[in-house]
Design a protein around this motif. Structure first.
Motif, PDB file in Angstrom:
ATOM      1  N   VAL A  40       0.828  -1.203   0.000  1.00 57.42           N
ATOM      2  CA  VAL A  40       0.000   0.000   0.000  1.00 57.42           C
ATOM      3  C   VAL A  40       0.860   1.250   0.000  1.00 57.42           C
ATOM      4  O   VAL A  40       2.007   1.238   0.455  1.00 57.42           O
ATOM      5  CB  VAL A  40      -0.952   0.032   1.223  1.00 57.42           C
ATOM      6  CG1 VAL A  40      -1.867  -1.173   1.233  1.00 57.42           C
ATOM      7  CG2 VAL A  40      -0.161   0.103   2.520  1.00 57.42           C
ATOM      8  N   GLN A  41       0.281   2.333  -0.486  1.00 61.23           N
ATOM      9  CA  GLN A  41       0.965   3.622  -0.476  1.00 61.23           C
ATOM     10  C   GLN A  41       1.048   4.166   0.951  1.00 61.23           C
ATOM     11  O   GLN A  41       0.083   4.068   1.715  1.00 61.23           O
ATOM     12  CB  GLN A  41       0.196   4.606  -1.365  1.00 61.23           C
ATOM     13  CG  GLN A  41       0.792   6.002  -1.426  1.00 61.23           C
ATOM     14  CD  GLN A  41       2.191   5.985  -2.008  1.00 61.23           C
ATOM     15  OE1 GLN A  41       2.429   5.301  -2.991  1.00 61.23           O
ATOM     16  NE2 GLN A  41       3.105   6.719  -1.403  1.00 61.23           N
ATOM     17  N   HIS A  42       2.192   4.692   1.314  1.00 58.35           N
ATOM     18  CA  HIS A  42       2.362   5.304   2.627  1.00 58.35           C
ATOM     19  C   HIS A  42       1.353   6.446   2.770  1.00 58.35           C
ATOM     20  O   HIS A  42       1.257   7.321   1.903  1.00 58.35           O
ATOM     21  CB  HIS A  42       3.788   5.836   2.751  1.00 58.35           C
ATOM     22  CG  HIS A  42       4.185   6.165   4.153  1.00 58.35           C
ATOM     23  ND1 HIS A  42       3.607   7.186   4.870  1.00 58.35           N
ATOM     24  CD2 HIS A  42       5.110   5.598   4.978  1.00 58.35           C
ATOM     25  CE1 HIS A  42       4.160   7.249   6.068  1.00 58.35           C
ATOM     26  NE2 HIS A  42       5.074   6.286   6.156  1.00 58.35           N
ATOM     27  N   PRO A  43       0.567   6.468   3.854  1.00 58.43           N
ATOM     28  CA  PRO A  43      -0.515   7.460   3.975  1.00 58.43           C
ATOM     29  C   PRO A  43      -0.044   8.910   4.042  1.00 58.43           C
ATOM     30  O   PRO A  43      -0.806   9.816   3.720  1.00 58.43           O
ATOM     31  CB  PRO A  43      -1.214   7.058   5.284  1.00 58.43           C
ATOM     32  CG  PRO A  43      -0.198   6.273   6.042  1.00 58.43           C
ATOM     33  CD  PRO A  43       0.609   5.558   5.012  1.00 58.43           C
ATOM     34  N   ILE A  53       6.567   3.297   0.191  1.00 64.87           N
ATOM     35  CA  ILE A  53       5.515   2.303   0.022  1.00 64.87           C
ATOM     36  C   ILE A  53       5.653   1.245   1.111  1.00 64.87           C
ATOM     37  O   ILE A  53       6.753   0.811   1.437  1.00 64.87           O
ATOM     38  CB  ILE A  53       5.628   1.655  -1.375  1.00 64.87           C
ATOM     39  CG1 ILE A  53       5.388   2.714  -2.471  1.00 64.87           C
ATOM     40  CG2 ILE A  53       4.650   0.506  -1.531  1.00 64.87           C
ATOM     41  CD1 ILE A  53       5.630   2.214  -3.874  1.00 64.87           C
ATOM     42  N   PHE A  54       4.513   0.843   1.683  1.00 62.99           N
ATOM     43  CA  PHE A  54       4.493  -0.215   2.690  1.00 62.99           C
ATOM     44  C   PHE A  54       4.456  -1.583   2.018  1.00 62.99           C
ATOM     45  O   PHE A  54       3.572  -1.863   1.199  1.00 62.99           O
ATOM     46  CB  PHE A  54       3.240  -0.103   3.574  1.00 62.99           C
ATOM     47  CG  PHE A  54       3.342   0.904   4.672  1.00 62.99           C
ATOM     48  CD1 PHE A  54       4.531   1.124   5.345  1.00 62.99           C
ATOM     49  CD2 PHE A  54       2.221   1.623   5.056  1.00 62.99           C
ATOM     50  CE1 PHE A  54       4.607   2.045   6.373  1.00 62.99           C
ATOM     51  CE2 PHE A  54       2.290   2.548   6.085  1.00 62.99           C
ATOM     52  CZ  PHE A  54       3.490   2.761   6.744  1.00 62.99           C
ATOM     53  N   LEU A  55       5.403  -2.447   2.376  1.00 62.91           N
ATOM     54  CA  LEU A  55       5.303  -3.862   2.043  1.00 62.91           C
ATOM     55  C   LEU A  55       4.781  -4.539   3.307  1.00 62.91           C
ATOM     56  O   LEU A  55       5.460  -4.534   4.334  1.00 62.91           O
ATOM     57  CB  LEU A  55       6.667  -4.450   1.664  1.00 62.91           C
ATOM     58  CG  LEU A  55       7.460  -3.740   0.560  1.00 62.91           C
ATOM     59  CD1 LEU A  55       8.734  -4.511   0.256  1.00 62.91           C
ATOM     60  CD2 LEU A  55       6.632  -3.585  -0.696  1.00 62.91           C
ATOM     61  N   TYR A  97      -1.855   2.822  -5.573  1.00 62.39           N
ATOM     62  CA  TYR A  97      -2.304   3.041  -4.198  1.00 62.39           C
ATOM     63  C   TYR A  97      -2.247   1.760  -3.365  1.00 62.39           C
ATOM     64  O   TYR A  97      -1.755   1.766  -2.253  1.00 62.39           O
ATOM     65  CB  TYR A  97      -3.713   3.622  -4.168  1.00 62.39           C
ATOM     66  CG  TYR A  97      -4.054   4.247  -2.837  1.00 62.39           C
ATOM     67  CD1 TYR A  97      -4.801   3.557  -1.877  1.00 62.39           C
ATOM     68  CD2 TYR A  97      -3.597   5.516  -2.513  1.00 62.39           C
ATOM     69  CE1 TYR A  97      -5.082   4.108  -0.646  1.00 62.39           C
ATOM     70  CE2 TYR A  97      -3.873   6.084  -1.274  1.00 62.39           C
ATOM     71  CZ  TYR A  97      -4.607   5.379  -0.350  1.00 62.39           C
ATOM     72  OH  TYR A  97      -4.886   5.934   0.869  1.00 62.39           O
ATOM     73  N   HIS A  98      -2.735   0.643  -3.917  1.00 62.00           N
ATOM     74  CA  HIS A  98      -2.577  -0.631  -3.208  1.00 62.00           C
ATOM     75  C   HIS A  98      -2.822  -1.807  -4.142  1.00 62.00           C
ATOM     76  O   HIS A  98      -3.473  -1.695  -5.186  1.00 62.00           O
ATOM     77  CB  HIS A  98      -3.470  -0.738  -1.970  1.00 62.00           C
ATOM     78  CG  HIS A  98      -4.895  -0.306  -2.153  1.00 62.00           C
ATOM     79  ND1 HIS A  98      -5.762  -0.950  -3.000  1.00 62.00           N
ATOM     80  CD2 HIS A  98      -5.614   0.692  -1.579  1.00 62.00           C
ATOM     81  CE1 HIS A  98      -6.958  -0.375  -2.938  1.00 62.00           C
ATOM     82  NE2 HIS A  98      -6.891   0.631  -2.086  1.00 62.00           N
ATOM     83  N   LEU A  99      -2.268  -2.961  -3.722  1.00 56.38           N
ATOM     84  CA  LEU A  99      -2.451  -4.223  -4.442  1.00 56.38           C
ATOM     85  C   LEU A  99      -2.439  -5.355  -3.427  1.00 56.38           C
ATOM     86  O   LEU A  99      -1.968  -5.189  -2.303  1.00 56.38           O
ATOM     87  CB  LEU A  99      -1.373  -4.426  -5.513  1.00 56.38           C
ATOM     88  CG  LEU A  99       0.097  -4.539  -5.083  1.00 56.38           C
ATOM     89  CD1 LEU A  99       0.470  -5.943  -4.604  1.00 56.38           C
ATOM     90  CD2 LEU A  99       1.018  -4.150  -6.235  1.00 56.38           C
TER      91      LEU A  99
END
Length: 252
Positions: free
Chosen positions: A164-167, A175-177, A211-213
């Motif tokens: 997800v994209q870092h807020p 980016i968050f893994l 944005y997210h996957l």
């Protein structure tokens, strides 16, 4: 909606035998038939396109024999299904066992008639097929990445639940893994993320572009438009409206 089932293909030149095997496999609800084939050419096309995890394979087929099918499977990289090979021609062709067992990746070699063997052993074969598939899926795919603090981190991409994209970052820098155990922030652009997953053959779906996957193996349930992830009951990701149908097809 549940995630995709394991798939199997029956290859046999007698349709009534194909249907008999499929009836017996209906007991195993986490397996789904992708039909049956009676000829070599259609079998090769089906296997190349759908790559079933389990194949019931007869030796004598319309237009040739199982040798061509087995060679095709061996030539497909990163594909190693559980194969139950069977024949009723062993007496007339005594070379078959040696050829099959020495030169091809066959998990079980059965001599017809099949029915008593399947009645006694099918549950064992199915469990072995599931174990083989799980072992292959869990094969480590590690890669070194640099986190937001400049530290090198060794990550197993098979364990990524979602990305997800870092807020707090609107310029797609961090980016968050996300894993079930933890999360790691990396300074990568989304295109690099997509390329990294594709190169390592991670099955993922872009639920919202840049944005997210999510990765398929960690999807627990799809309750439109939200995806629930295994081991993360409090965490949900939404699928944008225009992608919902494609997402459902991807799960199947």
């Amino acid at each position: 909606m549940r995630v995709s089932k394991l798939t199997y293909l029956v290859v046999e030149n007698a349709p009534d035998v194909c249907e008999g095997i499929i009836r017996r496999m209906e007991l195993y609800t986490n397996w789904q038939s992708i039909g049956y084939c009676v000829g070599v050419k259609e079998t090769i096309i089906k296997i190349k396109n759908e790559k079933p995890q389990l194949i019931f394979l007869d030796w004598g087929l319309n237009g040739g024999s199982a040798y061509e099918v087995l060679q095709t499977i061996q030539n497909l990289t990163e594909y190693n299904p559980y194969i139950i090979f069977n024949t009723g021609f062993q007496k007339d062709n005594p070379e078959i066992p040696q050829e099959i067992l020495n030169n091809y990746k066959v998990d079980k070699y059965l001599v017809k008639p099949l029915w008593e063997n399947l009645r006694n052993n099918l549950s064992t074969y199915v469990q072995e097929a599931e174990d083989k598939n799980n072992n292959q899926n869990n094969k480590s795919k590690t890669i070194w990445l640099q986190d937001e603090n400049g530290h090198k981190v060794l990550l197993d991409l098979n364990k990524i639940t979602c990305i997800v994209q870092h807020p707090t970052e609107q310029r797609c820098r961090n980016i968050f893994l996300i894993f079930r155990e933890n999360e790691i922030t990396v300074p990568l652009q989304w295109q690099k993320i997509y390329e990294m997953l594709k190169v390592n053959e991670i099955d993922f779906f872009i639920t919202k572009h840049r944005y997210h996957l999510v990765t398929k193996k960690f999807v627990e349930k799809f309750e439109k438009p939200f995806v629930r992830l295994k081991g993360m009951t409090a965490f949900k990701i939404d699928v944008v409206k225009e992608n919902c149908k494609d997402f459902e097809d991807w799960l199947l």
